[in-house]
Write an enzyme that holds these catalytic residues in place. Structure first.
Site, PDB file in Angstrom:
ATOM      1  N   GLY A   8      14.562  39.540  44.745  1.00 47.17           N
ATOM      2  CA  GLY A   8      13.622  38.620  45.379  1.00 47.17           C
ATOM      3  C   GLY A   8      12.450  39.349  46.010  1.00 47.17           C
ATOM      4  CB  ALA A  10       7.869  38.780  43.583  1.00 49.37           C
ATOM      5  N   GLY A  11       9.020  37.770  46.723  1.00 42.81           N
ATOM      6  CA  GLY A  11       8.996  36.606  47.601  1.00 42.81           C
ATOM      7  C   GLY A  11       8.455  36.900  48.988  1.00 42.81           C
ATOM      8  CB  ILE A  13      11.724  37.976  53.670  1.00 41.48           C
ATOM      9  CG1 ILE A  13      11.541  36.801  54.640  1.00 41.48           C
ATOM     10  CG2 ILE A  13      12.353  39.169  54.393  1.00 41.48           C
ATOM     11  CD1 ILE A  13      12.836  36.208  55.160  1.00 41.48           C
ATOM     12  N   GLY A  14      10.995  39.454  50.961  1.00 49.20           N
ATOM     13  CA  GLY A  14      11.228  40.611  50.103  1.00 49.20           C
ATOM     14  C   GLY A  14       9.996  41.463  49.886  1.00 49.20           C
ATOM     15  CG  ASP A  56      18.841  33.526  36.791  1.00 48.87           C
ATOM     16  OD1 ASP A  56      19.572  33.996  37.692  1.00 48.87           O
ATOM     17  OD2 ASP A  56      18.829  32.324  36.500  1.00 48.87           O
ATOM     18  CB  SER A 121      20.240  31.785  57.133  1.00 47.02           C
ATOM     19  OG  SER A 121      19.634  30.756  57.896  1.00 47.02           O
ATOM     20  CE1 TYR A 181      19.171  29.155  52.267  1.00 43.61           C
ATOM     21  CE2 TYR A 181      18.993  28.366  54.527  1.00 43.61           C
ATOM     22  CZ  TYR A 181      18.806  29.362  53.586  1.00 43.61           C
ATOM     23  OH  TYR A 181      18.256  30.565  53.968  1.00 43.61           O
ATOM     24  NE  ARG A 249      15.945  24.856  64.627  1.00 43.17           N
ATOM     25  CZ  ARG A 249      16.562  23.820  65.177  1.00 43.17           C
ATOM     26  NH1 ARG A 249      16.866  23.837  66.471  1.00 43.17           N
ATOM     27  NH2 ARG A 249      16.883  22.756  64.450  1.00 43.17           N
TER      28      ARG A 249
END
Length: 369
Positions: A8, A10-11, A13-14, A56, A121, A181, A249
């Site tokens: 991940g 390219a996302g 956080i990554g 994937d 998370s 999730y 939060r």
């Protein structure tokens, strides 16, 4: 210098993890599916010094050569947020749990000795920690629709019905996932721990709290609450806030989260188990909405709607003590500075963009990570 695999990468956080590793002189290998729900092609911010493989993780053929010579794996690849509907369940399980299982299998088959840093998370906790003035620390059950319809958003003491006082949650708190999730994130932790007991692979699970900052995806039901508010403000609309806006939060900047990952990857000795990754300075959802609205001239104050989602929890904030003690991690970006910069930071537009009315309706209650 070492070689690190960032799934991940390219996302959101990554890619920040990739940036910090490269800045420290390490070699970085990225594997990312470039899912159109989150990406409109290859992002221009991904550093071209990183070796990119588009694949994937659940595809067994993807693992050929990916783990060769790797000193550590930073596993960020996941579908995030609460999604648009329960029919998303298969997509979440495929991306999060099947992908993690494929990674663990590939590491075991190849006899990899690399340490694993897993993106988890705060949603694994469900509700946070609460104290009743009479009964001490208690665990409230799921909130009732009738109470929420009546605007009674605070969970009552399950023994006497009195209002509760929220407190920071630590890593040894009971785990109580309350969304698809959240269930997949907890399953990732359990899968990694189970395999670690057999293979000896050191696993650090970083439980992110509400992450925000540049490169967040926008116009998607899988974005976090900060992105939803930012998009509304940029369109000239006041951000719409669920419940009464007083949900607590812990908003933590993405560069701080990336730094926590790098610390876990590079620690002289592995840090097994879970660590909260949080600022340690709780804010309300309304605070985030108000801070972003103030950064956009002409946008009025947030609209508090009273709307709710049964899957949301009321308060969840973190104790950052273990991460400080075991990783040397302390958040460095103050809330005011981070939000001010975020107001003009570039966001990432996905190819499969949701209609604004849809994504606001499903994500502005609290924003999962």
């Amino acid at each position: 210098m070492g070689t690190y695999l960032v799934t991940g990468g390219a996302g959101f956080i990554g890619s920040h993890v990739v940036d910090e590793l490269l800045a420290e002189g390490h070699r970085v290998r990225v594997v990312d599916a470039l899912d159109p729900v989150a990406h409109d092609g290859l992002p221009d911010y991904l550093d071209d010094r990183a070796d990119l493989v588009v694949a994937d993780l659940a595809d067994a053929d993807a693992w050929s050569g990916l783990l060769d010579g790797v000193d550590g794996v930073c596993h960020q690849a996941a579908k995030v947020g609460l999604g648009a509907d329960v029919i998303d369940v298969t997509a979440y399980v495929h991306a999060n749990d099947a992908g993690t299982a494929a990674l663990l299998r590939a590491m075991a088959e190849r006899g990899s000795t690399a340490r694993l840093v897993l993106a988890s998370s705060m949603v694994v906790y469900g509700e946070g920690r609460y104290r009743c003035p009479d009964h001490g620390v208690v665990r409230p059950g799921p909130r009732a629709a009738a109470d929420l319809d009546a605007g009674r958003f605070e969970p009552p003491c399950p023994r006497c019905g009195r209002d509760l006082v929220p407190e920071p949650v630590s890593e040894d708190a009971p785990l109580d996932p309350r969304s698809v999730y959240a269930a997949t994130k907890l399953a990732q932790e359990h899968l990694a721990a189970a395999c670690s007991r057999v293979t000896g692979t050191p696993v650090t699970a970083l439980r992110y709290h509400n992450v925000y900052g540049p490169r967040m995806p926008r116009d998607t039901p899988y974005a976090g609450v900060a992105s939803i508010f930012r998009s509304a403000c940029a369109a000239g609309r006041a951000p719409a806030v669920f419940e009464d806006g007083r949900q607590l939060r812990d908003f933590v900047h993405v560069t701080d989260v990336a730094h926590a990952n790098v610390l876990a990857l590079l620690a002289p000795e592995p840090v097994p188990g879970a660590c909260n990754v949080a600022s340690g300075a709780p804010r309300t959802v309304g605070d985030m909405a108000a801070a972003l609205a103030a950064a956009f001239p002409g946008v009025g104050p947030p609209e508090v709607t009273g709307a709710y989602r049964l899957g949301d929890v009321r308060h969840v904030v973190a104790s950052p003590d273990r991460a400080a003690r075991d990783l040397g991690f302390r958040a460095r970006v103050p809330f005011a500075d981070g939000v001010r910069a975020f107001a003009t930071a570039p966001l990432r537009r996905p190819a499969a963009a949701a209609r604004p009315a849809d994504h606001e309706a499903v994500t502005n209650g609290g924003g999962a990570v």
